[in-house]
Write a protein that holds these residues in place. Structure first.
Motif, PDB file in Angstrom:
ATOM      1  N   PHE A  97       0.844  -1.181   0.000  1.00  0.00           N
ATOM      2  CA  PHE A  97       0.000   0.000   0.000  1.00  0.00           C
ATOM      3  C   PHE A  97       0.890   1.246   0.000  1.00  0.00           C
ATOM      4  N   GLU A  98       0.275   2.382  -0.271  1.00  0.00           N
ATOM      5  CA  GLU A  98       1.035   3.628  -0.347  1.00  0.00           C
ATOM      6  C   GLU A  98       1.762   3.946   0.948  1.00  0.00           C
ATOM      7  N   ASP A  99       1.198   3.507   2.076  1.00  0.00           N
ATOM      8  CA  ASP A  99       1.836   3.796   3.361  1.00  0.00           C
ATOM      9  C   ASP A  99       2.913   2.771   3.714  1.00  0.00           C
ATOM     10  N   GLY A 100       3.202   1.863   2.776  1.00  0.00           N
ATOM     11  CA  GLY A 100       4.295   0.914   2.990  1.00  0.00           C
ATOM     12  C   GLY A 100       3.896  -0.418   3.588  1.00  0.00           C
ATOM     13  N   ILE A 101       2.614  -0.576   3.959  1.00  0.00           N
ATOM     14  CA  ILE A 101       2.166  -1.854   4.541  1.00  0.00           C
ATOM     15  C   ILE A 101       2.184  -2.937   3.467  1.00  0.00           C
ATOM     16  N   PRO A 102       2.896  -4.041   3.698  1.00  0.00           N
ATOM     17  CA  PRO A 102       2.909  -5.121   2.717  1.00  0.00           C
ATOM     18  C   PRO A 102       1.711  -6.042   2.871  1.00  0.00           C
ATOM     19  N   VAL A 103       1.229  -6.558   1.748  1.00  0.00           N
ATOM     20  CA  VAL A 103       0.149  -7.535   1.750  1.00  0.00           C
ATOM     21  C   VAL A 103       0.609  -8.688   0.872  1.00  0.00           C
ATOM     22  N   MET A 104       0.448  -9.916   1.399  1.00  0.00           N
ATOM     23  CA  MET A 104       0.968 -11.090   0.719  1.00  0.00           C
ATOM     24  C   MET A 104      -0.115 -12.139   0.539  1.00  0.00           C
ATOM     25  N   GLY A 105      -0.025 -12.845  -0.590  1.00  0.00           N
ATOM     26  CA  GLY A 105      -0.831 -14.030  -0.802  1.00  0.00           C
ATOM     27  C   GLY A 105       0.106 -15.221  -0.828  1.00  0.00           C
ATOM     28  N   LEU A 106      -0.051 -16.137   0.132  1.00  0.00           N
ATOM     29  CA  LEU A 106       0.869 -17.263   0.251  1.00  0.00           C
ATOM     30  C   LEU A 106       0.283 -18.517  -0.385  1.00  0.00           C
ATOM     31  N   PRO A 107       1.062 -19.180  -1.236  1.00  0.00           N
ATOM     32  CA  PRO A 107       0.595 -20.430  -1.842  1.00  0.00           C
ATOM     33  C   PRO A 107       0.557 -21.558  -0.825  1.00  0.00           C
ATOM     34  N   GLY A 108      -0.169 -22.608  -1.161  1.00  0.00           N
ATOM     35  CA  GLY A 108      -0.386 -23.716  -0.225  1.00  0.00           C
ATOM     36  C   GLY A 108       0.876 -24.423   0.214  1.00  0.00           C
ATOM     37  N   CYS A 109       1.946 -24.363  -0.571  1.00  0.00           N
ATOM     38  CA  CYS A 109       3.175 -25.075  -0.204  1.00  0.00           C
ATOM     39  C   CYS A 109       3.741 -24.605   1.132  1.00  0.00           C
ATOM     40  N   VAL A 110       3.449 -23.345   1.506  1.00  0.00           N
ATOM     41  CA  VAL A 110       3.950 -22.821   2.778  1.00  0.00           C
ATOM     42  C   VAL A 110       3.435 -23.656   3.944  1.00  0.00           C
ATOM     43  N   MET A 111       2.283 -24.274   3.744  1.00  0.00           N
ATOM     44  CA  MET A 111       1.652 -25.049   4.813  1.00  0.00           C
ATOM     45  C   MET A 111       2.412 -26.339   5.115  1.00  0.00           C
ATOM     46  N   TYR A 112       3.072 -26.911   4.129  1.00  0.00           N
ATOM     47  CA  TYR A 112       3.666 -28.228   4.354  1.00  0.00           C
ATOM     48  C   TYR A 112       5.164 -28.321   4.038  1.00  0.00           C
TER      49      TYR A 112
END
Length: 341
Positions: A276-291
Motif C-alpha cells: 500500500f502507499e503507506d508501505g504496509i505489505p500484503v501477501m498471498g501465500l501459496p499452499g506449499c507454505v503449509m507443508y
C-alpha cells in the motif's frame, strides 16, 4: 627478509611459524608467521633454541598483515557489530544484535578485485543473532603495498560494506481463505505454520479471519486490517489459477501496488506480493507454505520483517538458487536454497 640476533629482534616481524615442544604438554606453533616480537618473547624464543631469527625488513610504503586486516575490517564495520583483535593476520566481525544481515555485494566485489586483498562474508540477507560471525578480513601475503589498501578503500566508498537491520514489524493479520476451512470441513493447518514463522521475528498475529472464497469479502478484510494499521497483512491459500481461487484478484482490488504475482522459486512459485502507499505489505501465500519446510515465504520474510521493501528485481534474482532440492533431512537455512551467489 634478513637474519638478526634474537636479542635484537624486538619490533621485527617473524617470517615463519616456530614450534615449541613440551613433552606430554604441547607441540604447536608458539609463534606464528607475522608475529611481531615483543621484549617478553625473547626468553621464550631463546628457550626453544632460537638465537637468530629471519625477519621481514620494514619498507616504506608497505603494511604488515595485521594493520592491513584492520583497515579492511574498517571498510565493513557498521553499527550493531564489533571487530575482534587481530589474530594470525585476520580480523573477524561479530554481530552485537539480532537482525537482517546485508552486504553491498557490488562494492565487496570491487574491494576483493584487488590482488592479495580478502574480505569473506556471510550471504547477504541472512538472519543473524548477537554473537554470530559476520565476516573475516585479511591479506594473502605477510606485507602489502599501502597504496593497494588505499585503492581498495577508495573503491569501497564512504559507507560500510555491511549492515544489520533490526526487526521492525510487530503485528500481522492473517486472512485464511477457502470455503472448506470456513465451513469446518477441513482443519486450518495453514495459520499455525505462518504464526510460528512470524514469531521467530517478533511479529504477533493480532487479527485472524476465515474469509471463505468470496473475493469482495477478502478485499474488505484486507482493507479493514490496513485501517487498523496492521504492520503486515497475509492471505493464506487461494493462489492457484483455479476459478475458485480469488486471492490475487482480492489483493489487487484492495488498491495495493502488486510487485509480483509469481516468483521463480520452487516451492513458492504462486506468491503474490503488494504494498500500500503507506508501505504496509500484503501477501498471498501459496499452499506449499503449509507443508514445505522452506519456501519463498522463508526467503522474503526476514527482509519484510526488517522493513526492507522487496522489489521486482529482488524477486527475479531469486531464480538463481531458487530451487529447493527437497533433501530427506532439511538443513535450511544452512543450504543452497535461496542463495544465488
Amino acid at each position: 627478509m634478513k637474519l638478526v640476533k634474537t636479542v635484537d629482534a624486538v619490533g621485527h616481524v617473524i617470517c615463519h611459524d616456530m614450534t615449541q615442544i613440551i613433552p606430554g604438554v604441547m607441540k604447536d606453533a608458539r609463534f606464528r608467521k607475522g608475529h611481531i616480537v615483543t621484549p617478553e618473547d625473547i626468553p621464550v624464543l631463546l628457550s626453544i633454541g632460537k638465537e637468530h631469527l629471519y625477519v621481514w625488513e620494514k619498507e616504506e610504503g608497505m603494511l604488515h598483515e595485521d594493520e592491513a586486516a584492520g583497515r579492511l575490517s574498517n571498510l565493513c564495520r557498521n553499527t550493531g557489530m564489533h571487530a575482534t583483535s587481530v589474530k594470525e593476520g585476520k580480523v573477524e566481525l561479530i554481530a552485537d544484535m539480532d537482525g537482517l544481515f546485508q552486504v553491498d555485494v557490488e562494492r565487496l566485489y570491487a574491494v576483493n578485485s584487488f590482488d592479495d586483498v580478502m574480505i569473506a562474508t556471510r550471504h547477504t540477507n541472512s538472519v543473524v543473532s548477537a554473537g554470530d560471525k559476520l565476516a573475516g578480513t585479511r591479506i594473502i601475503p605477510l606485507v602489502i603495498p599501502e597504496e593497494r589498501i588505499s585503492a581498495a578503500e577508495k573503491a569501497a566508498g564512504k559507507d560500510p560494506l555491511l549492515s544489520i537491520k533490526p526487526w521492525v514489524l510487530k503485528t500481522a493479520g492473517i486472512i485464511t481463505t477457502g470455503s472448506e476451512v470456513e465451513k469446518g470441513l477441513v482443519k486450518d493447518r495453514f495459520t499455525p505454520v505462518v504464526q510460528n514463522k512470524l514469531k521467530q521475528f517478533g511479529i504477533r498475529v493480532v487479527s485472524h479471519i476465515l474469509s471463505g472464497d468470496d473475493k469482495e469479502r477478502i478485499t474488505s478484510e484486507i482493507l479493514k486490517m490496513r485501517e487498523e494499521k496492521t504492520d503486515l497483512i497475509i492471505c493464506t491459500g487461494g493462489m492457484s489459477v483455479d476459478p475458485d481461487d480469488r486471492t490475487p484478484g482480492a489483493i489487487k482490488d484492495s488498491g495495493a501496488e502488486i510487485i509480483t504475482y509469481g516468483a521463480p522459486t520452487l516451492p513458492g512459485a504462486m506468491l503474490c506480493l503488494g504494498y500500500f502507499e503507506d508501505g504496509i505489505p500484503v501477501m498471498g501465500l501459496p499452499g506449499c507454505v503449509m507443508y514445505a519446510r522452506a519456501t519463498v515465504f522463508d526467503l522474503i520474510l526476514p527482509r519484510i520483517a526488517a522493513g526492507v521493501k522487496i522489489t521486482k528485481k529482488d524477486i527475479i534474482s531469486m531464480g538463481h538458487g531458487g530451487l529447493c532440492l527437497g533433501c530427506p533431512e532439511c538443513t535450511y537455512p544452512h543450504c543452497a536454497f535461496g542463495k544465488g551467489v
